[in-house]
Design an enzyme around this catalytic site. Sequence first.
Site, PDB file in Angstrom:
ATOM      1  N   SER A   1      -7.704   4.640   6.079  1.00  0.00           N
ATOM      2  CA  SER A   1      -6.639   4.637   5.081  1.00  0.00           C
ATOM      3  C   SER A   1      -5.555   3.610   5.445  1.00  0.00           C
ATOM      4  O   SER A   1      -5.848   2.432   5.572  1.00  0.00           O
ATOM      5  CB  SER A   1      -6.069   6.050   4.938  1.00  0.00           C
TER       6      SER A   1
ATOM      7  N   ASP B   1     -10.881   8.425   0.114  1.00  0.00           N
ATOM      8  CA  ASP B   1     -10.117   8.349   1.367  1.00  0.00           C
ATOM      9  C   ASP B   1     -10.947   8.693   2.607  1.00  0.00           C
ATOM     10  O   ASP B   1     -11.597   9.741   2.666  1.00  0.00           O
ATOM     11  CB  ASP B   1      -8.940   9.320   1.256  1.00  0.00           C
TER      12      ASP B   1
END
Length: 269
Positions: free
Chosen positions: A40, A152
């Site tokens: 991320s 994610d």
Amino acid sequence: MRYNLGMVLSGGGVRGLAHAGVLEALRERGIAPQVLAGTSAGAMVAALHAAGHAAEEILRFFIHKSPFRLSKVALSKPGLFDTDKIVRDFRDHFPDDSFEALGKKIFVTATDLVEARAEVFESGRLIPAVVASASTPLVFTPTRIDGRLYSDGGITNNFPVEPLIGHCDVILGVYVSPLRRIDETSLRSTLAVSQRAFEVGMYLSSKRKFHRCDLLLSPPELSGFGTFDTKHVREIFDVGYRAARERMDEIASLVARRGAAADSADAPS
């Protein structure tokens, strides 16, 4: 390949700017990682650093181009903000859009939503992998890569130390999502409970791997900043910078000692 220093950079939204602060403190001491693994925001900082962008440039990126600015509204897609528009924003910083064009080796983690597994990207197109890694569920639309939908990386692996194990003399971990202290009164909505459940699960799964690093930085002050807290980017950067400076002698000693030992072991008898 053997690396002297590897770094693990966790996810954490805008708190990921603390990674840039750590890297700047290392640079001032003449220490540079040769390989980075990130999830991320950690993947974004790893890619920007590996592409040769200095700390101030990374700061400007988070202020003006970071997806955590929440400015790219999605239309008729499963998410509030459109990752396809974010991909276009990244092109100025990664004109070659290639892992192979970077100056350092990096690993980027994302989550394959259909197959329910973690994916580690290390070659091919860079921008889609980094954007996929930062595509927070419910907030960002999933990113399609080679026909598969990714979200994610923090869902499955918010602290991707695995690609570095066995390949580095020293592994430095930076975890920028410390678990917040809360009281019961803050859990009075469905969203608050869901967010807390995600934070707890992510933290505990990451914590189980902290011991695999030779040294871990996880400044508790970062718990005071939100995932999308773009008003405090400089303060977040400074938290990471100070945390690294406070333990710089220990980091430098580890890197020098382990590096010397590895050179001695590789020397012909």
